[in-house]
Each structure stands twice: as C-alpha cells, then as structure tokens.
Design an enzyme around this catalytic site. Structure first.
Site, PDB file in Angstrom:
ATOM      1  N   ASP A 102      15.824  39.691 -38.297  1.00  0.00           N
ATOM      2  CA  ASP A 102      15.433  41.097 -38.175  1.00  0.00           C
ATOM      3  C   ASP A 102      14.658  41.304 -36.875  1.00  0.00           C
ATOM      4  O   ASP A 102      14.087  40.362 -36.318  1.00  0.00           O
ATOM      5  CB  ASP A 102      14.542  41.511 -39.348  1.00  0.00           C
ATOM      6  CG  ASP A 102      15.265  41.377 -40.677  1.00  0.00           C
ATOM      7  OD1 ASP A 102      16.492  41.490 -40.690  1.00  0.00           O
ATOM      8  OD2 ASP A 102      14.570  41.156 -41.687  1.00  0.00           O
TER       9      ASP A 102
HETATM   10  N1  URA Z   1      15.351  37.145 -44.217  1.00  0.00           N
HETATM   11  C1  URA Z   1      14.813  38.338 -43.869  1.00  0.00           C
HETATM   12  O1  URA Z   1      14.424  39.116 -44.710  1.00  0.00           O
HETATM   13  N2  URA Z   1      14.734  38.625 -42.552  1.00  0.00           N
HETATM   14  C2  URA Z   1      15.130  37.787 -41.579  1.00  0.00           C
HETATM   15  O2  URA Z   1      15.001  38.123 -40.398  1.00  0.00           O
HETATM   16  C3  URA Z   1      15.665  36.546 -41.956  1.00  0.00           C
HETATM   17  C4  URA Z   1      15.777  36.253 -43.280  1.00  0.00           C
END
Ligand code: URA
Length: 234
Positions: A102
C-alpha cells in the site's frame, strides 16, 4: 532480434525513434553504417553501436527496494510518485513490483521483469512467507493477545471473502507492535486481518519475503540488485 527492437530494448529510444536514428545514420552494425530497421541481429555476436557507443542487451532483472511511504506500486502515474520512478535504470518502467505494498506501507519490495519468477514468489500455492511488522492502534496483551494468535493460526474470515486466510503466525513484540507472517497476498490482507481481530494498523512495514530480508543498510527509497543466490532462493 530485429534491429529496431534491439535498439529500443537497449536504449531509452522507442521503436519509432530507433527507426529515425537508423535513418539519420547514427547506427553501425559490426562497424558498418546501417539504415534498415528490419534486419536481424545476433544479440550475442553482432556489435551494434549508437553514436559510437556499443549497446548491450540486458537480461532479466531482479531488484529489491526499501519502499518509502507516499510512493505507489502502480504502473500508471497518479497522485504519488511510482516505485519505478525511484529506479535510475534504462527501461525501469518494465520492472513490475512482485506483489504490491500500500502507499503508506514501507519495507521490502521486490521488482522484476521476469513474470514466471514473480508468480513463484506471489502464488499462494508456493506458500512463500512474508513477514510484516504492524504498529497497532489498540494494545493487545494477555488473553486477548493469545486469542488473536490462535485466530491467525486457525485462519481468519475477512469481510467480503468466502474462504478464511491461510494459517498465519502472529507474535506480539510489545502490546502495540506485532509481527505477522502470511503466505498469501490478498488485498490489504494484513490491515484487514487486524480489523477482523478488532484492532487497527497504524503503520505497516514488510521485513522479509521468503529467505530475503530487508538489509539494515538499505535506506528508504534505495534499491539494489538481488544476488544470484537470492534470486534462486525462490
Ligand atoms: N497487507 C496490507 O494490508 N497492506 C500491505 O501493504 C501489505 C499487506
């Protein structure tokens, strides 16, 4: 390989700009000026020069990056810079993140232009372990922490999904900091797992993927090539 394609693979030129460079007499093949874009070159034997500089075809590329916050793993330009914008290599946009992080997640990101290798790392069938460190909004300790550990081990039903998550290993480093090891890569998986456990992730960092851990000396935004043994470890 066709000469115009060879030029576009080995330089920042697009195929049409490569054709123009050929027409302009900027290219030599084994020392002789060449203008035909359709001619085939032997990428191992022939020597192609653009404005006197020898061109070399790069093979498949495998990189690791310490992804900083406010950088996106997308291919399209958007609100934030993209991870490929941080990579000062020719044709960097051909590198694909191996499983996304993310925009607000930091840590280890692998990038490659080898689709098969990427699939091996990300496919849940291969059960490649990804280790995340989550800073939590609510402290969890005692029985509540043990309950969460058991839930993660059994598999958690995420909102809107039909199958529970694969068994995961949850360990509390402190009541507000947890290490979660998962072998899948569902959408926002770690954050959604903590929501299902009645908590909220304030910040998230990926520490490792399989046997490859983020090196301490790789600062946020920095990248390096994977070693051959790191590549072969998947
Ligand atoms: N899980 C998440 O919620 N976000 C990420 O960036 C990676 C794994």
């Amino acid at each position: 390989m066709r000469l115009d394609r060879f030029l576009s693979e080995t330089t920042p030129l697009t195929r049409s700009l490569a054709k123009r460079a050929l027409k302009n007499g900027e290219v030599t093949l084994n020392g002789e000026p060449i203008k035909q874009s359709s001619i085939h070159v032997d990428t191992q034997q022939d020597e192609v020069k653009l404005n006197g500089e020898t061109l070399v075809l790069v093979g498949l590329r495998y990189l690791m990056m310490h992804k900083p916050v406010d950088v996106e793993c997308t291919a399209r330009r958007g609100l934030y810079p993209r991870v490929v914008d941080l990579i000062d290599l020719p044709k960097a946009e051909r590198l694909q993140p191996v499983g996304r992080l993310d925009v607000d997640t930091t840590g280890l990101l692998l990038l490659t232009d080898d689709g098969q290798w990427s699939h091996r790392v990300t496919s849940p069938r291969h059960r490649c372990a990804k280790v995340y460190i989550a800073q939590l909004a609510e402290p969890m300790e005692g029985e509540a922490a043990q309950w969460a550990v058991n839930q993660a081990a059994e598999g958690i039903m995420l909102d809107g999904e039909e199958t529970p998550t694969q068994p995961a290993t949850l360990r509390f480093i402190t009541p507000l900091q947890a290490e979660l090891t998962i072998t899948e890569g569902r959408y926002h998986q770690v954050k959604r797992m903590f929501v299902a456990l009645g908590n909220h992730v304030n910040s998230l960092h990926r520490h490792s993927i399989g046997g490859v851990a983020l090196p301490d000396d790789l600062a946020p935004g920095e990248w390096r090539e994977l070693t051959p043994s790191e590549v072969a470890s998947f």
